[in-house]
Design a protein around this motif. Sequence first.
Motif, PDB file in Angstrom:
ATOM      1  N   TYR A  29      33.730  48.434  35.978  1.00 28.92           N
ATOM      2  CA  TYR A  29      35.112  48.863  36.195  1.00 28.92           C
ATOM      3  C   TYR A  29      36.042  47.677  36.418  1.00 28.92           C
ATOM      4  N   GLN A  30      35.563  46.670  37.129  1.00 27.71           N
ATOM      5  CA  GLN A  30      36.407  45.511  37.405  1.00 27.71           C
ATOM      6  C   GLN A  30      36.760  44.760  36.123  1.00 27.71           C
ATOM      7  N   GLN A  31      35.823  44.691  35.177  1.00 28.36           N
ATOM      8  CA  GLN A  31      36.086  43.980  33.927  1.00 28.36           C
ATOM      9  C   GLN A  31      37.007  44.764  33.000  1.00 28.36           C
ATOM     10  N   ILE A  32      37.066  46.069  33.190  1.00 25.84           N
ATOM     11  CA  ILE A  32      37.900  46.892  32.315  1.00 25.84           C
ATOM     12  C   ILE A  32      39.331  46.981  32.839  1.00 25.84           C
ATOM     13  N   PHE A  33      39.493  47.302  34.101  1.00 26.95           N
ATOM     14  CA  PHE A  33      40.828  47.507  34.652  1.00 26.95           C
ATOM     15  C   PHE A  33      41.492  46.213  35.112  1.00 26.95           C
ATOM     16  N   LYS A  34      40.741  45.127  35.136  1.00 22.78           N
ATOM     17  CA  LYS A  34      41.305  43.850  35.562  1.00 22.78           C
ATOM     18  C   LYS A  34      41.021  42.786  34.523  1.00 22.78           C
ATOM     19  N   LYS A  35      41.761  41.688  34.609  1.00 22.88           N
ATOM     20  CA  LYS A  35      41.582  40.568  33.688  1.00 22.88           C
ATOM     21  C   LYS A  35      41.657  39.268  34.475  1.00 22.88           C
ATOM     22  N   LEU A  36      41.203  38.187  33.876  1.00 20.72           N
ATOM     23  CA  LEU A  36      41.234  36.894  34.540  1.00 20.72           C
ATOM     24  C   LEU A  36      42.617  36.269  34.404  1.00 20.72           C
ATOM     25  N   SER A  37      43.172  35.821  35.533  1.00 20.71           N
ATOM     26  CA  SER A  37      44.456  35.140  35.520  1.00 20.71           C
ATOM     27  C   SER A  37      44.254  33.670  35.158  1.00 20.71           C
ATOM     28  N   SER A  38      45.355  32.947  35.033  1.00 21.95           N
ATOM     29  CA  SER A  38      45.262  31.522  34.735  1.00 21.95           C
ATOM     30  C   SER A  38      44.559  30.762  35.856  1.00 21.95           C
ATOM     31  N   ALA A  39      44.566  31.344  37.056  1.00 20.42           N
ATOM     32  CA  ALA A  39      43.893  30.725  38.200  1.00 20.42           C
ATOM     33  C   ALA A  39      42.438  31.174  38.298  1.00 20.42           C
ATOM     34  N   ARG A  40      41.937  31.834  37.249  1.00 23.70           N
ATOM     35  CA  ARG A  40      40.550  32.317  37.188  1.00 23.70           C
ATOM     36  C   ARG A  40      40.266  33.354  38.272  1.00 23.70           C
ATOM     37  N   ARG A  41      41.263  34.171  38.594  1.00 25.45           N
ATOM     38  CA  ARG A  41      41.082  35.269  39.528  1.00 25.45           C
ATOM     39  C   ARG A  41      41.349  36.587  38.803  1.00 25.45           C
ATOM     40  N   ARG A  42      40.672  37.623  39.255  1.00 21.96           N
ATOM     41  CA  ARG A  42      40.868  38.919  38.616  1.00 21.96           C
ATOM     42  C   ARG A  42      42.127  39.579  39.157  1.00 21.96           C
ATOM     43  N   GLU A  43      42.965  40.036  38.247  1.00 22.05           N
ATOM     44  CA  GLU A  43      44.189  40.732  38.617  1.00 22.05           C
ATOM     45  C   GLU A  43      44.315  41.975  37.744  1.00 22.05           C
ATOM     46  N   PRO A  44      45.000  43.014  38.236  1.00 18.53           N
ATOM     47  CA  PRO A  44      45.088  44.263  37.468  1.00 18.53           C
ATOM     48  C   PRO A  44      45.808  44.074  36.133  1.00 18.53           C
ATOM     49  N   ARG A  45      45.330  44.770  35.112  1.00 19.52           N
ATOM     50  CA  ARG A  45      46.131  44.910  33.895  1.00 19.52           C
ATOM     51  C   ARG A  45      47.324  45.806  34.245  1.00 19.52           C
ATOM     52  N   ARG A  46      48.472  45.532  33.637  1.00 21.50           N
ATOM     53  CA  ARG A  46      49.674  46.252  34.046  1.00 21.50           C
ATOM     54  C   ARG A  46      50.383  46.904  32.856  1.00 21.50           C
ATOM     55  N   ASN A  47      51.035  48.032  33.172  1.00 19.34           N
ATOM     56  CA  ASN A  47      51.862  48.731  32.200  1.00 19.34           C
ATOM     57  C   ASN A  47      53.248  48.106  32.155  1.00 19.34           C
ATOM     58  N   ALA A  48      54.080  48.602  31.250  1.00 23.69           N
ATOM     59  CA  ALA A  48      55.423  48.036  31.060  1.00 23.69           C
ATOM     60  C   ALA A  48      56.290  48.162  32.302  1.00 23.69           C
ATOM     61  N   ASP A  49      55.985  49.156  33.181  1.00 25.04           N
ATOM     62  CA  ASP A  49      56.780  49.339  34.396  1.00 25.04           C
ATOM     63  C   ASP A  49      56.275  48.503  35.560  1.00 25.04           C
ATOM     64  N   GLY A  50      55.249  47.684  35.324  1.00 22.10           N
ATOM     65  CA  GLY A  50      54.703  46.842  36.374  1.00 22.10           C
ATOM     66  C   GLY A  50      53.579  47.479  37.165  1.00 22.10           C
ATOM     67  N   CYS A  51      53.341  48.769  36.988  1.00 18.99           N
ATOM     68  CA  CYS A  51      52.254  49.442  37.703  1.00 18.99           C
ATOM     69  C   CYS A  51      50.908  49.081  37.080  1.00 18.99           C
ATOM     70  N   PRO A  52      49.848  49.042  37.896  1.00 21.37           N
ATOM     71  CA  PRO A  52      48.533  48.716  37.346  1.00 21.37           C
ATOM     72  C   PRO A  52      47.988  49.829  36.462  1.00 21.37           C
TER      73      PRO A  52
END
Length: 523
Positions: A195-218
């Motif tokens: 689930y973490q690999q699907i709903f989140k992605k790696l940031s430039s800082a190599r940390r997992r952060e939520p994928r977001r919709n156009a309104d900013g919500c995860p």
Amino acid sequence: MKLFVVAVCACLALVAAAVPQKRFGVPLSAEDDCNPNIRARNFSADPNDCQVFYICDNGWPKISFCPGVTVWTPAAERCLNRHEAENAVCQFVYVPEAVEIGVGLAPVDETCDFQCEDNSGCIARRAQCDGISHCRDGSDERDCAPPCDLDRCRLPDCKCSDTLIPGGLLASQVPQLVMIGWDEAVRVEDYNHLYQQIFKKLSSARRREPRRNADGCPMTGTFFVSHQFTDYAAVNALYAEGNEIATHSVSKQLPAEYWRDSERRVWHEEFVTMRLLLNQLGNVKAEDIVGMRAPYLQTAGDDTIIMAQRNNFLYDSSYATDRNDYPIWPYTFDYRSTAGCAVEPCPLQSLPGVWEIPLVDWIDTNNTLCENVDSCYFPETKQEAMELLFSNFARHYQTNKAPFAINLRARWFLDDGMHNLEALQDFLEGVERMDDVYVVTFAQALQWVRDPTPLNDMDGFFNCDYRDRTPMCEHPTLCGYYNITYQPNDVDHQGDRFFMTCNECPPQYPWVMPIDTLRALGL
């Protein structure tokens, strides 16, 4: 005078044979099928049960089950309707048989499901409430939901089962809602890795952060949770991150016919108990548990929806549609459904107040229909998996933008060399770049259907402030229970159960509560 006709029905030929040997409950033939040094297959059929098959995961067979009354068909590597199925391993044979079905009644290739009250004949279930009186006394058309009346069926509480965009909007004005649904137990290993690999992605800082919709919500998903093997601390964490938690029964009892034939009381006990367990062990607010899905997509028709209606479930998502060039939108049970009935029985009465978020059929790369992604033809490469995802998405996005459901189970990601996971990640990265696509929960999609809002006004439509949800504790408690006899264990093959929770461990392994106990609790 009665008329005798030839009706086609599926019959299982009983052939005397030795009981297949098993080890740890798995047939040795399945071990050989999955062994890369012997047969190296992707699937194996069960010799004793035609609805059971095994997915080969790193050389080891993992049990799986066909939905409804479908039968595993090795040649097609999928579950098919009984009249299409063929399985020599379990000796399933489709044989014509003479059946007496009465006079002037429904199609002759159907079974007898409904007995006319005046005993004038017996008809198939799908001929009941079809707008035509097949019984002389008309008893097959009593207490039936009428055809939908567009003038009386109005949002937010009623919608016909059709392909029309709610609110009279144009497709260009509609956000494409994508719903990721998960069935069965929530396991801690799936939470930590899948689930973490699907709903989140790696940031430039190599940390997992939520994928977001156009309104900013995860981006979030809906988890239809069954009790057996669920880790409630993982449920707590998913809910705190904004995901929806819905019910999938406590026991997920086999066989599928158990659910078809169960009384309303059984459905009440299974689903209301599950709601209680999610609340007390997973810290999910009871008022947020508004959705349900039947085990194996097998309902009891009217009784299932009446149970949902009386226990304040807002929606069900158990019914597959027939293939439609334009996908069907969510609808209510006020009026007669035109969505088809892939797994009988389907509701026939008028049952206001309950929505259906239908499982719109996918078309797989083998040009066959499927509901859950893992019941589609299994992609052999990442390219095939991408084609499966994007081609079915396009069927919604390029027509009426009806909500697009990706119904998943963890097994779709097993033993695939990671290409299915990578394909889904690429799919989500693609839609993340689209301003008119929102990955939301089933409940959020229904929120939009009930209050259709143009794409230009979507900012702030979905609330993604989840600070009122109880976060997962730092040190969950491990609860252990021994000598459990519930399926897939039994008295002769007892097993253990473990789960973590942020609350106190129940003194006994939680299970289905009798209806009298639930009512004493005000449920």
